[in-house]
Design a protein around this motif. Structure first.
Motif, PDB file in Angstrom:
ATOM      1  N   GLN A   1     -15.900   7.842 -12.163  1.00 10.45           N
ATOM      2  CA  GLN A   1     -16.045   8.762 -10.693  1.00 10.45           C
ATOM      3  C   GLN A   1     -14.389   8.963 -10.490  1.00 10.45           C
ATOM      4  O   GLN A   1     -13.598   8.031 -10.463  1.00 10.45           O
ATOM      5  CB  GLN A   1     -16.381   8.278  -9.276  1.00 10.45           C
ATOM      6  CG  GLN A   1     -16.539   9.808  -8.703  1.00 10.45           C
ATOM      7  CD  GLN A   1     -17.240   9.386  -6.729  1.00 10.45           C
ATOM      8  OE1 GLN A   1     -17.069   7.528  -6.888  1.00 10.45           O
ATOM      9  NE2 GLN A   1     -16.590   9.614  -5.944  1.00 10.45           N
ATOM     10  N   ALA A   2     -14.174  10.548 -10.726  1.00 10.73           N
ATOM     11  CA  ALA A   2     -12.183  11.079 -10.793  1.00 10.73           C
ATOM     12  C   ALA A   2     -11.837  10.861  -8.605  1.00 10.73           C
ATOM     13  O   ALA A   2     -12.978  11.779  -8.387  1.00 10.73           O
ATOM     14  CB  ALA A   2     -12.331  12.530 -11.186  1.00 10.73           C
ATOM     15  N   GLN A   3     -11.016   9.643  -8.928  1.00  9.01           N
ATOM     16  CA  GLN A   3     -10.252   9.851  -7.796  1.00  9.01           C
ATOM     17  C   GLN A   3      -9.219  10.184  -7.031  1.00  9.01           C
ATOM     18  O   GLN A   3      -8.185   9.752  -7.979  1.00  9.01           O
ATOM     19  CB  GLN A   3     -11.845   9.521  -6.198  1.00  9.01           C
ATOM     20  CG  GLN A   3     -11.073   8.052  -6.798  1.00  9.01           C
ATOM     21  CD  GLN A   3     -12.120   6.421  -6.008  1.00  9.01           C
ATOM     22  OE1 GLN A   3     -12.669   7.445  -4.720  1.00  9.01           O
ATOM     23  NE2 GLN A   3     -11.908   5.680  -6.055  1.00  9.01           N
ATOM     24  N   LEU A   4      -8.635  10.665  -5.822  1.00  3.64           N
ATOM     25  CA  LEU A   4      -7.423  10.149  -5.595  1.00  3.64           C
ATOM     26  C   LEU A   4      -7.041   9.132  -4.391  1.00  3.64           C
ATOM     27  O   LEU A   4      -8.007   9.817  -3.649  1.00  3.64           O
ATOM     28  CB  LEU A   4      -5.854  11.864  -5.536  1.00  3.64           C
ATOM     29  CG  LEU A   4      -6.467  12.466  -7.108  1.00  3.64           C
ATOM     30  CD1 LEU A   4      -5.920  13.373  -5.825  1.00  3.64           C
ATOM     31  CD2 LEU A   4      -5.771  11.690  -7.908  1.00  3.64           C
ATOM     32  N   VAL A   5      -5.882   8.413  -4.989  1.00  2.00           N
ATOM     33  CA  VAL A   5      -5.972   7.879  -3.010  1.00  2.00           C
ATOM     34  C   VAL A   5      -4.874   7.544  -2.739  1.00  2.00           C
ATOM     35  O   VAL A   5      -3.866   7.039  -3.307  1.00  2.00           O
ATOM     36  CB  VAL A   5      -6.811   6.333  -3.107  1.00  2.00           C
ATOM     37  CG1 VAL A   5      -6.490   5.491  -2.459  1.00  2.00           C
ATOM     38  CG2 VAL A   5      -8.258   6.312  -3.246  1.00  2.00           C
ATOM     39  N   GLU A   6      -4.421   8.472  -1.284  1.00  3.50           N
ATOM     40  CA  GLU A   6      -3.338   8.448  -0.849  1.00  3.50           C
ATOM     41  C   GLU A   6      -2.712   6.345  -0.710  1.00  3.50           C
ATOM     42  O   GLU A   6      -3.903   6.185   0.142  1.00  3.50           O
ATOM     43  CB  GLU A   6      -3.074   9.258  -0.275  1.00  3.50           C
ATOM     44  CG  GLU A   6      -3.325  10.580  -0.582  1.00  3.50           C
ATOM     45  CD  GLU A   6      -4.440  10.861  -0.468  1.00  3.50           C
ATOM     46  OE1 GLU A   6      -3.997  12.478  -0.280  1.00  3.50           O
ATOM     47  OE2 GLU A   6      -5.267  10.225   0.108  1.00  3.50           O
ATOM     48  N   SER A   7      -1.851   6.189  -0.176  1.00  2.00           N
ATOM     49  CA  SER A   7      -1.099   5.309   0.371  1.00  2.00           C
ATOM     50  C   SER A   7       0.425   5.803   1.068  1.00  2.00           C
ATOM     51  O   SER A   7       1.284   6.369   0.288  1.00  2.00           O
ATOM     52  CB  SER A   7      -1.480   3.201  -0.837  1.00  2.00           C
ATOM     53  OG  SER A   7      -0.295   3.982  -1.327  1.00  2.00           O
ATOM     54  N   GLY A   8       0.696   4.479   1.960  1.00  2.00           N
ATOM     55  CA  GLY A   8       2.255   4.461   2.656  1.00  2.00           C
ATOM     56  C   GLY A   8       2.646   5.013   3.509  1.00  2.00           C
ATOM     57  O   GLY A   8       3.191   5.085   3.932  1.00  2.00           O
ATOM     58  N   GLY A   9       1.331   5.793   3.844  1.00  2.93           N
ATOM     59  CA  GLY A   9       1.461   6.706   5.454  1.00  2.93           C
ATOM     60  C   GLY A   9       1.760   5.810   6.555  1.00  2.93           C
ATOM     61  O   GLY A   9       1.922   4.066   6.055  1.00  2.93           O
ATOM     62  N   GLY A  10       2.488   6.347   7.815  1.00  3.14           N
ATOM     63  CA  GLY A  10       2.311   4.983   8.678  1.00  3.14           C
ATOM     64  C   GLY A  10       3.464   5.306  10.138  1.00  3.14           C
ATOM     65  O   GLY A  10       3.276   7.003   9.940  1.00  3.14           O
ATOM     66  N   LEU A  11       3.914   4.677  10.933  1.00  2.67           N
ATOM     67  CA  LEU A  11       4.221   5.094  11.733  1.00  2.67           C
ATOM     68  C   LEU A  11       6.410   4.943  11.944  1.00  2.67           C
ATOM     69  O   LEU A  11       6.389   3.604  11.029  1.00  2.67           O
ATOM     70  CB  LEU A  11       3.954   4.624  12.930  1.00  2.67           C
ATOM     71  CG  LEU A  11       4.342   4.739  14.366  1.00  2.67           C
ATOM     72  CD1 LEU A  11       4.803   6.172  14.883  1.00  2.67           C
ATOM     73  CD2 LEU A  11       4.483   3.740  15.892  1.00  2.67           C
ATOM     74  N   VAL A  12       7.270   5.724  11.607  1.00  2.82           N
ATOM     75  CA  VAL A  12       8.263   5.564  11.451  1.00  2.82           C
ATOM     76  C   VAL A  12       9.102   6.261  12.637  1.00  2.82           C
ATOM     77  O   VAL A  12       8.554   8.072  13.374  1.00  2.82           O
ATOM     78  CB  VAL A  12       8.570   5.984  10.494  1.00  2.82           C
ATOM     79  CG1 VAL A  12       8.631   7.827   9.861  1.00  2.82           C
ATOM     80  CG2 VAL A  12      10.130   5.766   9.849  1.00  2.82           C
ATOM     81  N   THR A  23      -2.284   7.488  -6.059  1.00  3.41           N
ATOM     82  CA  THR A  23      -3.256   6.510  -7.241  1.00  3.41           C
ATOM     83  C   THR A  23      -4.371   7.345  -7.935  1.00  3.41           C
ATOM     84  O   THR A  23      -5.006   7.887  -7.191  1.00  3.41           O
ATOM     85  CB  THR A  23      -3.381   5.080  -7.677  1.00  3.41           C
ATOM     86  OG1 THR A  23      -1.562   4.860  -6.999  1.00  3.41           O
ATOM     87  CG2 THR A  23      -3.785   4.452  -8.448  1.00  3.41           C
ATOM     88  N   ALA A  24      -4.103   8.108  -9.418  1.00  2.00           N
ATOM     89  CA  ALA A  24      -5.594   8.219  -9.600  1.00  2.00           C
ATOM     90  C   ALA A  24      -6.766   7.212 -10.319  1.00  2.00           C
ATOM     91  O   ALA A  24      -6.040   6.834 -11.036  1.00  2.00           O
ATOM     92  CB  ALA A  24      -5.290   9.297 -10.608  1.00  2.00           C
ATOM     93  N   SER A  25      -7.390   7.680 -10.224  1.00  4.25           N
ATOM     94  CA  SER A  25      -8.278   6.550 -10.951  1.00  4.25           C
ATOM     95  C   SER A  25      -9.747   8.007 -11.694  1.00  4.25           C
ATOM     96  O   SER A  25      -9.763   8.689 -10.958  1.00  4.25           O
ATOM     97  CB  SER A  25      -9.549   5.644 -10.375  1.00  4.25           C
ATOM     98  OG  SER A  25      -9.927   6.539  -9.297  1.00  4.25           O
TER      99      SER A  25
END
Length: 125
Positions: A1-12, A23-25
């Motif tokens: 299954q094609a998908q994109l997953v974001e990471s790295g957000g937060g409070l700054v 990241t794509a899979s």
């Protein structure tokens, strides 16, 4: 299954930095354009920065000189380095991939086939 997953957000805090990764899979990004978009409450999605499959970049005026988009076709990822963050950068950031848009269409949301779920970025003291 094609998908994109974001990471790295937060409070700054204002003036700080964050690095978002997409990241794509299920498919390879080699011949896909990658776009980073953000949604601020009460506003439409905004194209932040986009990169073509062959490395051409277009960015919103509000982030030029502060944000840098990049891609790594070996790792199958696309990144957004965000420096000198300001409170107006607060929002949900989405990555998206498209395999057909020309350079002048990169910032059009409707061109993108795949979308991640989004990651929250909050810039505040």
């Amino acid at each position: 299954q094609a998908q994109l997953v974001e990471s790295g957000g937060g409070l700054v805090q204002p003036g700080g930095s964050l690095r978002l990764s997409c990241t794509a899979s299920g498919f390879t990004l080699d011949y896909y354009n990658i776009g980073w978009f953000r949604q601020v409450p009460g506003k439409k999605h905004e194209a932040v920065s986009c990169i073509t499959w062959d490395g051409k970049i277009t960015s919103a005026d509000s982030v030029k000189g502060r944000f840098t988009i990049s891609r790594d076709n070996i790792e199958n990822t696309g990144d957004l380095q965000m420096n000198s963050l300001i409170p107006e950068d607060t929002g949900v950031y989405f990555c998206a991939a498209d395999d057909a848009a020309g350079y002048n269409e990169l910032r059009a949301l409707s061109k993108y086939n795949y979308w991640g779920q989004g990651t929250q970025v909050t810039v505040s003291f």
